[in-house]
Design an enzyme around this catalytic site. Structure first.
Site, PDB file in Angstrom:
ATOM      1  N   ASP A   1       0.875  -1.180   0.005  1.00 36.71           N
ATOM      2  CA  ASP A   1       0.049   0.106   0.027  1.00 36.71           C
ATOM      3  C   ASP A   1       0.951   1.191  -0.049  1.00 36.71           C
ATOM      4  OD1 ASP A   1      -2.692   1.106   0.365  1.00 36.71           O
ATOM      5  OD2 ASP A   1      -1.708   1.990   2.247  1.00 36.71           O
TER       6      ASP A   1
ATOM      7  N   GLU B   1       1.053  -0.894  -5.355  1.00 37.43           N
ATOM      8  CA  GLU B   1      -0.105   0.142  -5.173  1.00 37.43           C
ATOM      9  C   GLU B   1       0.760   1.508  -5.441  1.00 37.43           C
ATOM     10  OE1 GLU B   1      -3.301   3.220  -3.826  1.00 37.43           O
ATOM     11  OE2 GLU B   1      -1.614   2.515  -2.747  1.00 37.43           O
TER      12      GLU B   1
HETATM   13  C1  GLC Z   1      -4.045   3.558  -0.437  1.00 31.49           C
HETATM   14  C2  GLC Z   1      -5.533   2.963  -0.603  1.00 31.49           C
HETATM   15  C3  GLC Z   1      -6.127   3.956   0.035  1.00 31.49           C
HETATM   16  C4  GLC Z   1      -5.927   4.595   1.317  1.00 31.49           C
HETATM   17  C5  GLC Z   1      -4.391   5.102   1.302  1.00 31.49           C
HETATM   18  C6  GLC Z   1      -3.849   5.368   2.543  1.00 31.49           C
HETATM   19  O1  GLC Z   1      -3.829   4.257  -1.589  1.00 31.49           O
HETATM   20  O2  GLC Z   1      -5.749   2.306  -1.687  1.00 31.49           O
HETATM   21  O3  GLC Z   1      -7.721   3.573   0.110  1.00 31.49           O
HETATM   22  O4  GLC Z   1      -6.780   5.607   1.795  1.00 31.49           O
HETATM   23  O5  GLC Z   1      -3.466   3.907   0.745  1.00 31.49           O
HETATM   24  O6  GLC Z   1      -3.717   4.067   3.371  1.00 31.49           O
END
Ligand code: GLC
Length: 653
Positions: A296, A338
């Site tokens: 993440d 991500e």
């Molecule tokens: C990532 C997740 C998102 C979240 C962010 C902070 O981008 O996909 O939903 O708000 O991380 O953890």
């Protein structure tokens, strides 16, 4: 003078030769039980050690007790390998013997929130037949760990990586589910939320209590001097909720770095203890039976004054070091990045030594862009240039996910095809919030930034593609158009190369759900409009062939089943072709002796792909459109109806 001599391999070897016998002594009792497998572990350790050493030295080598860091890390590796359950060690061997599993055409992903889908983990197990019916082989469960009560960013503020949120179950339930998924050959995917913890995590609590060791787990400041200097270059991620990236903490009397919400405290990876502690959390997750860890918010994990603190080289080094550790302890584990950032940066995370999988935000954004403009030049130009990734890696292709849509195409690409990027983003936002005259879309604005004019979009696939608007207007013709748009996007996701990832609920066409507005904890975050509770009555409807749900669901299954029979659709070459028509988007997928030509009409008019262009793509003789089982005779132009996709088998006979 730079002699070009690299002393690190030699020192890496020396360090391991010192540390390993000491670790063998420290763990001698446990090792007695595992002696027959110890050599396997050691050979992986030796294979990965040099690069792990080099990464760690790059990050922490300047600290006087670096050797101690190395020693602790080797201990962590041994400890978590010893704790790894026997079935998972078997899985490691199985996956090592099948390195192409993730890139195979047989892979199909699904992602869901446990509480919204089935209330809890134990009931989720009852729905395995549903996943089997859909053909899912990769199941991402959105964050399910202990979180603060109240707002917790949909689970992304983790208070304990080793405890499941009691509202949805226990670690035991998770273990049972993981075993059941393994049985069905479905890979479990979980998040590794490693940029930040919640402010209720034990580390944060200790920091608040003034423990200096834990204070250095986070980035905290006594006054505004440094925060103000950093802030000049940072962007606001959630500007409507909060300005700036720092939060004042009364308990500590200090400012804390909080990139996202004020209760999500960024970890300080410049501290080797943080790296080691988080590596242990990662290995713990791996030992629960996770096969893919979604990393993440990868872009934000390293900070340096004078930069925007995104995508810094050290962020890559940290992920690579984690990767080496996972490969030693749990080789069946892969990482998915991500990184929802500019396309040039997204690609830098993709490498077998870093993240083998990556979300494909560019494809996602450009599919929506092409749907709005009915033109494919930006899609064609960008993908032609940017689709290729290193061997053994794969895109994860999605149309919708739990987050908003940001227009992350490259500005230069846009200019190259005559599009003004700023004006175009404005248009897309107008279009998808339904403000643009004639728009079919019912998106909801997300995080409007008044300073920059930046805006992102929330909404489900169906509502964004016009179904909600058409249903409200009770207009059958518009409904059919929306259905065709939705099926067009799905067909591309299934065929273009990578793992298609269904946002569960989209398989039967879920619409926006506005009930979040009456929940004070959710009302300020429009992403909840597309995070709705699964309506199981919709599944009952699936017996009724007149419903849209039935049509969507069965079209989905048809596409998935077809995909799985076509080796050309495994990850690998994707060649964007010149269709000769500004509304068509086409590509060739090929593997071994199979060659497919896929053409998609983004316009609401029927139109032709000319015979000369078809010939250039290798169309000769009669060809079969696999989506309809119809034969198209070559020698003439090809007619495509509005929003039609064709998958032509053009393999040489
Ligand atoms: C990532 C997740 C998102 C979240 C962010 C902070 O981008 O996909 O939903 O708000 O991380 O953890």
């Amino acid at each position: 003078m730079n002699t070009g001599y690299d002393w690190r391999p030699e020192q890496a070897r020396k360090s391991l030769n010192r540390i390993l016998p000491e670790a063998e002594t420290a763990f001698s009792d446990e090792l007695q039980q595992a002696i027959h497998e110890w050599n396997k572990f050691k050979s992986r350790l030796h294979a990965e050690w040099e690069r792990l050493f080099i990464y760690l030295h790059g990050l922490y080598g300047w600290q006087y007790d670096f050797f101690y860091t190395l020693q602790r890390i080797v201990h962590s590796l041994v400890r978590y390998w010893l704790a790894r359950p026997a079935e998972l060690k078997k899985l490691d061997a199985k996956r090592e013997a099948d390195p192409f599993r993730l890139t195979s055409e047989k892979m199909v992903g699904g992602v869901l929130y446990v509480d919204l889908f089935s209330d809890n983990l134990s009931k989720l197990g009852d729905h395995l037949p549903y996943f089997k019916k859909l053909g899912i082989t990769y199941l991402h469960l959105m964050p399910l760990f202990a979180v603060p009560r109240g707002d917790n960013d949909g689970g992304y503020a983790v208070s304990d990586y080793r405890a499941v949120n009691p509202d949805i179950g226990s670690m035991d339930d998770l273990a049972k589910l993981a075993a059941a998924l393994r049985e069905e050959e479905i890979s479990l995917v979980l998040d590794f939320v490693f940029n930040h913890t919640s402010d209720e995590h034990i580390w944060a609590q200790k920091a608040k209590a003034g423990d200096p060791d834990f204070l250095s787990y986070y980035l905290t400041f006594p006054d505004r001097e440094l925060p103000d200097q950093f802030q000049k270059y940072l962007r606001d991620i959630f500007p409507t909720i909060r300005k700036g990236s720092f939060t004042w903490c009364e308990d500590m009397n200090r400012w804390v770095w909080t990139t996202f919400n004020s209760y999500q405290w960024d970890l300080n990876y410049a501290n080797p203890e943080v790296f080691r502690a988080m590596a242990e959390e990662m290995l713990f997750l791996a030992n629960q039976g996770v096969e893919v860890l979604r990393l993440d918010a990868v872009a934000f994990i390293w900070k340096r004054l004078g930069t925007n603190c995104e995508n810094l080289p050290e962020a890559h080094t940290i992920i690579r070091a984690f990767n080496a550790m996972a490969r030693i302890v749990a080789p069946c584990v892969s990482y998915k990045s991500e990184a929802i950032v500019e396309p040039d940066e997204v690609i830098r995370y993709i490498h077998p030594d870093e993240c083998r999988l990556s979300y494909n935000p560019l494809l996602m954004a450009l599919l929506w862009e092409a749907l709005a403009t009915q033109e494919t030049k930006l899609l064609e130009y960008s993908l032609n240039k940017r689709y290729r990734i290193p061997e053994g890696c794969t895109w994860v292709n999605y149309i919708r996910c739990h987050d908003d849509i940001g227009w992350t195409f490259d500005d230069q690409d846009a200019r190259a095809v005559g599009i003004d990027p700023v004006g175009h983003r404005y248009f897309l936002n107008q279009f998808y919030t339904g403000e643009y005259p004639g728009s079919f879309s019912r998106g909801v604005p997300f995080q409007f930034n008044a300073d920059t004019g930046d805006l992102r979009i929330s909404g489900t696939l169906s509502s964004l593609a016009g179904l909600e608007d058409a249903i409200t207007k009770k207009d059958d013709e518009l409904i059919e158009k929306a259905v065709r748009r939705i099926n067009l996007l799905r067909s591309i996701m299934m065929s273009i190369g990578g793992i298609p990832l269904l946002y569960i609920g989209d398989e039967w066409g879920m619409l926006n759900d506005y009930t979040y507005l009456s929940d004070p904890l959710k009302a300020a975050d429009s992403r909840w409009v597309h995070r709705s509770k699964k309506r199981w009555e919709a599944r009952e409807d699936l017996a009724d062939q007149d419903t849209l749900e039935w049509r969507f669901f069965h079209e989905m299954i048809k596409l998935i089943n077809l995909r799985k029979t076509l080796p050309a659709l495994q990850n690998g070459g994707m060649e964007v072709i010149n269709t000769g028509n500004p509304h068509l988007f086409g590509y060739i997928r090929a593997f071994n002796h199979q060659r497919l030509l896929i053409v998609n009409n983004f316009s609401e008019q029927q139109l032709m792909m000319g015979v000369a262009h078809l010939r250039d793509c290798g169309v000769k003789g009669d060809v079969v459109n696999l989506l309809k089982d119809e034969i198209l005779s070559s020698g003439s132009d090809m007619l495509l109806h509005d929003y039609q996709a064709v998958w032509l088998d053009i393999s040489a006979p």
